[in-house]
Design a protein around this motif. Structure first.
Motif, PDB file in Angstrom:
ATOM      1  N   GLU A 284       0.675  -1.316  -0.049  1.00  0.00           N
ATOM      2  CA  GLU A 284       0.126   0.223   0.157  1.00  0.00           C
ATOM      3  C   GLU A 284       0.847   0.917   0.301  1.00  0.00           C
ATOM      4  N   MET A 285       2.117   1.424   0.349  1.00  0.00           N
ATOM      5  CA  MET A 285       2.667   2.415   0.860  1.00  0.00           C
ATOM      6  C   MET A 285       3.630   2.751  -0.494  1.00  0.00           C
ATOM      7  N   ALA A 286       4.096   1.941  -1.275  1.00  0.00           N
ATOM      8  CA  ALA A 286       4.755   1.773  -2.703  1.00  0.00           C
ATOM      9  C   ALA A 286       3.783   1.833  -3.411  1.00  0.00           C
ATOM     10  N   TRP A 287       2.248   1.610  -4.001  1.00  0.00           N
ATOM     11  CA  TRP A 287       1.353   2.129  -4.506  1.00  0.00           C
ATOM     12  C   TRP A 287       0.549   2.963  -4.096  1.00  0.00           C
ATOM     13  N   GLY A 288       0.564   3.769  -2.692  1.00  0.00           N
ATOM     14  CA  GLY A 288       0.372   5.656  -3.044  1.00  0.00           C
ATOM     15  C   GLY A 288       1.114   6.255  -3.368  1.00  0.00           C
ATOM     16  N   LEU A 289       2.890   5.919  -2.914  1.00  0.00           N
ATOM     17  CA  LEU A 289       4.057   6.413  -3.490  1.00  0.00           C
ATOM     18  C   LEU A 289       4.039   6.870  -5.080  1.00  0.00           C
ATOM     19  N   ALA A 290       3.863   5.291  -6.033  1.00  0.00           N
ATOM     20  CA  ALA A 290       3.862   5.308  -7.363  1.00  0.00           C
ATOM     21  C   ALA A 290       2.382   6.781  -7.888  1.00  0.00           C
ATOM     22  N   ASN A 291       1.416   6.252  -7.528  1.00  0.00           N
ATOM     23  CA  ASN A 291       0.183   7.085  -7.823  1.00  0.00           C
ATOM     24  C   ASN A 291       0.371   8.748  -7.168  1.00  0.00           C
ATOM     25  N   SER A 292       0.894   8.930  -6.479  1.00  0.00           N
ATOM     26  CA  SER A 292       1.304  10.449  -6.467  1.00  0.00           C
ATOM     27  C   SER A 292       1.668  11.459  -7.063  1.00  0.00           C
ATOM     28  N   LYS A 293       2.946  10.217  -8.127  1.00  0.00           N
ATOM     29  CA  LYS A 293       3.503  10.889  -9.526  1.00  0.00           C
ATOM     30  C   LYS A 293       4.701  12.103  -8.794  1.00  0.00           C
ATOM     31  N   GLU A 294       5.152  11.525  -7.455  1.00  0.00           N
ATOM     32  CA  GLU A 294       6.175  12.383  -6.805  1.00  0.00           C
ATOM     33  C   GLU A 294       7.616  11.375  -6.544  1.00  0.00           C
ATOM     34  N   PRO A 295       8.800  12.239  -6.850  1.00  0.00           N
ATOM     35  CA  PRO A 295       9.772  11.502  -7.240  1.00  0.00           C
ATOM     36  C   PRO A 295      10.193  11.209  -4.866  1.00  0.00           C
ATOM     37  N   PHE A 296      10.881   9.578  -5.333  1.00  0.00           N
ATOM     38  CA  PHE A 296      10.770  10.099  -3.435  1.00  0.00           C
ATOM     39  C   PHE A 296      12.015   9.453  -3.455  1.00  0.00           C
ATOM     40  N   LEU A 297      12.794   9.254  -2.428  1.00  0.00           N
ATOM     41  CA  LEU A 297      13.930   8.123  -1.832  1.00  0.00           C
ATOM     42  C   LEU A 297      12.882   7.614  -0.038  1.00  0.00           C
ATOM     43  N   TRP A 298      13.317   6.504  -0.625  1.00  0.00           N
ATOM     44  CA  TRP A 298      12.618   5.154   0.752  1.00  0.00           C
ATOM     45  C   TRP A 298      13.779   4.835   0.778  1.00  0.00           C
ATOM     46  N   VAL A 299      13.474   4.763   2.860  1.00  0.00           N
ATOM     47  CA  VAL A 299      14.432   3.609   3.531  1.00  0.00           C
ATOM     48  C   VAL A 299      13.357   2.430   3.751  1.00  0.00           C
ATOM     49  N   ILE A 300      14.036   1.325   3.368  1.00  0.00           N
ATOM     50  CA  ILE A 300      12.985  -0.037   4.263  1.00  0.00           C
ATOM     51  C   ILE A 300      14.571  -0.314   5.067  1.00  0.00           C
ATOM     52  N   ARG A 301      14.799  -0.649   5.875  1.00  0.00           N
ATOM     53  CA  ARG A 301      15.283  -1.494   6.872  1.00  0.00           C
ATOM     54  C   ARG A 301      15.179  -2.570   6.647  1.00  0.00           C
ATOM     55  N   PRO A 302      16.349  -3.196   5.842  1.00  0.00           N
ATOM     56  CA  PRO A 302      17.017  -5.113   6.353  1.00  0.00           C
ATOM     57  C   PRO A 302      16.039  -5.933   7.672  1.00  0.00           C
ATOM     58  N   GLY A 303      15.248  -6.574   6.918  1.00  0.00           N
ATOM     59  CA  GLY A 303      14.461  -6.783   8.099  1.00  0.00           C
ATOM     60  C   GLY A 303      13.193  -6.570   9.056  1.00  0.00           C
ATOM     61  N   SER A 304      12.749  -5.282   8.259  1.00  0.00           N
ATOM     62  CA  SER A 304      11.891  -5.040   9.033  1.00  0.00           C
ATOM     63  C   SER A 304      10.586  -5.063   8.358  1.00  0.00           C
ATOM     64  N   ILE A 305      10.168  -6.074   7.582  1.00  0.00           N
ATOM     65  CA  ILE A 305       9.350  -6.615   6.677  1.00  0.00           C
ATOM     66  C   ILE A 305       9.109  -8.679   7.183  1.00  0.00           C
ATOM     67  N   PRO A 306       8.839  -8.725   8.246  1.00  0.00           N
ATOM     68  CA  PRO A 306       8.500 -10.525   9.240  1.00  0.00           C
ATOM     69  C   PRO A 306       8.478 -10.778   7.310  1.00  0.00           C
ATOM     70  N   GLY A 307       9.511 -12.224   7.759  1.00  0.00           N
ATOM     71  CA  GLY A 307       9.642 -12.988   6.328  1.00  0.00           C
ATOM     72  C   GLY A 307      10.466 -12.792   5.388  1.00  0.00           C
ATOM     73  N   LEU A 308      10.579 -11.642   4.970  1.00  0.00           N
ATOM     74  CA  LEU A 308      11.926 -11.214   4.297  1.00  0.00           C
ATOM     75  C   LEU A 308      12.926 -10.410   4.601  1.00  0.00           C
ATOM     76  N   GLU A 309      13.852 -10.847   3.708  1.00  0.00           N
ATOM     77  CA  GLU A 309      15.197 -10.502   4.138  1.00  0.00           C
ATOM     78  C   GLU A 309      15.623  -8.833   3.658  1.00  0.00           C
ATOM     79  N   TRP A 310      15.069  -8.627   2.570  1.00  0.00           N
ATOM     80  CA  TRP A 310      14.735  -7.114   1.551  1.00  0.00           C
ATOM     81  C   TRP A 310      13.143  -6.612   1.450  1.00  0.00           C
ATOM     82  N   ILE A 311      13.912  -6.472   0.238  1.00  0.00           N
ATOM     83  CA  ILE A 311      12.068  -6.009  -0.648  1.00  0.00           C
ATOM     84  C   ILE A 311      12.413  -7.102  -1.295  1.00  0.00           C
TER      85      ILE A 311
END
Length: 451
Positions: A284-311
């Protein structure tokens, strides 16, 4: 190990072992070193700082006895309690051994400790060394924490849905839903930490990383309630801009990417060093950013999404959609990012360090508080200082898109930008020679010199 000078006074500083606590303590250490004190950083093995980044300090590692299983415990209050149980005697022993290595004429004149590591105060008392507590939260959070036990006894915590929007008496603009509580882990452990860590009375004084012009009313309440000197000497990073404290490797490659963007065009997204998000929230965060059409710098910390290493699970369609206007990194040099002219907004968890850093660079905020003092900070940002707007409830792409567009493109966002620039100017004056923070810092140095 630093060089020790004769007849100097040594301070032992004990940081809390989390990023939001370690950063201001190392900044304070840098400031006090520049004022002529010798500095020892006494730290736990858990989340220990990088001593090579601070060659002018001595470092003392306190055995904390945490097992691998305890370190991985997501209940932060349980970790804090265990650390304090384990470290009091080992810290006292470390201090006793450490004093054997001081030169003639040098003594430990004070222990400055993060309120979370309250074992430090107990050890200082045993060794008859003065102690001063550093509170890394806002004054508003510090003054409201003592009422949590009373509210719990009255059945108001956990806060029922019917009271979330009800104002907290004597603590406006806070509502019951803004109280600095945790929504995960053991409530009993959390309240034990509150009782043991956030009691101002045992210390000789209290240091706050805040600014009088931001928190005049909460600071006045603190001064009325507690009979100890209180020193609001923040923002500490303005007095120690070069102090390095990150526990994670910063990706400086995002700075050249920012250099290619236009003025005030980029929304910077970072939810801090502790918070986690589900895969659905990530989407939801990703598509909200995409749909806004604004440039973004997004920090996604490794391990911050349970079950995933990163993205690795991130939608390929999203990646293709934003490849020319999105930059995703594992960790960023935040102060440099916020100071960059391309950054026009900060989507933040509203940790106190991030809040101060954003105000100091004149960057308005989208507020997504996760727990604890972040909710207090978000309420002040949105309803007291009026320099941010809050994402409330479930994160949904339409809400995200509207918030970004409001902040970056609409009149409401422009008004917030002007308000935060006004605050920035007030804070800049506060850290100048005639400002309140500079005054309180001088008074703190006088107190430490007299001990």
């Amino acid at each position: 190990m630093e060089n020790r000078g004769r007849n100097s006074k040594r301070l032992v500083l004990v940081p809390g072992p989390f990023q939001g606590h370690l950063t201001p303590m190392l900044q304070l250490a840098t400031i006090l070193k520049s004022r002529g004190f010798s500095i020892t950083i006494a730290h736990t093995q858990f989340n220990s700082p990088d001593s090579s980044a601070h060659p002018d300090f001595a470092f003392l590692c306190i055995p904390d006895g945490l097992s691998e299983q305890e370190v991985r415990n997501p209940d932060l209050a349980a970790i804090v309690l265990r650390l304090n149980d384990n470290c009091k005697s080992s810290f006292r022993e470390c201090l006793s051994q450490g004093t054997n290595h001081t030169e003639p004429g040098e003594k430990i004149c004070c222990i400055i400790y993060d309120a979370l590591v309250y074992f430090s105060e107990a050890a200082a008392r045993d060794l008859k060394i003065p102690s001063i507590a550093l509170y890394t939260s806002s004054a508003a959070t510090t003054i409201v924490r003592p009422i949590l036990h009373e509210l719990k006894a009255q059945g108001h915590i956990p806060v029922p849905d019917s009271m979330l929007q009800v104002p907290v008496p004597l603590h406006q603009p806070l509502r019951f839903g803004d109280l600095p509580t945790f929504n995960f882990g053991s409530l009993d452990y959390f309240f034990e930490v509150v009782a043991l860590a956030y009691n101002l009375r045992p210390s000789s004084a209290v240091i706050l990383n805040t600014v009088h012009c931001l928190e005049e009313s909460p600071l006045a309440q603190l001064n009325r309630k507690y009979q100890v000197p209180i020193f609001p000497v923040g923002p500490l990073h303005k007095f120690a801009p070069t102090s390095a404290a990150s526990l994670l490797q910063e990706d400086t490659g995002c700075i050249p990417w920012l250099d290619k963007q236009t003025h005030n065009s980029v929304i910077y997204v970072s939810l801090g060093s502790v918070a986690h998000m589900s895969q659905d929230q990530l989407s939801e965060m990703a598509w909200g950013l995409a749909n806004s059409k604004e440039p973004f710098l997004w920090v996604i910390r490794p391990g911050s999404i349970p079950g995933l290493e990163w993205i690795e699970s991130m939608d390929e369609e999203f990646k293709e959609c934003v490849k020319d206007r999105g930059c995703i990194v594992k960790w960023a040099p935040q102060k440099k990012v916020l100071a960059h002219e391309a950054v026009g907004g900060f989507w933040s968890h509203c940790g106190w360090n991030s809040t101060l850093e954003s105000i100091c660079e004149g960057v308005p905020m989208i507020c997504q508080p996760c727990f604890g003092d972040q909710k207090v900070n978000a309420r002040y940002l949105t309803h007291e200082w009026r320099v941010g707007l809050e994402l409330e409830g479930e994160i949904e792409r339409g809400t995200v898109e509207r918030a970004i567009r409001t902040l970056m493109k609409e009149k409401e966002g422009e008004e917030m930008r002007q308000s935060v620039l006004d605050l920035k100017n007030k804070v800049d004056f506060s850290v100048g020679d005639a400002g309140s923070s500079c005054h309180y810092l001088s008074e703190l140095v006088k107190l430490l010199t007299s001990l």
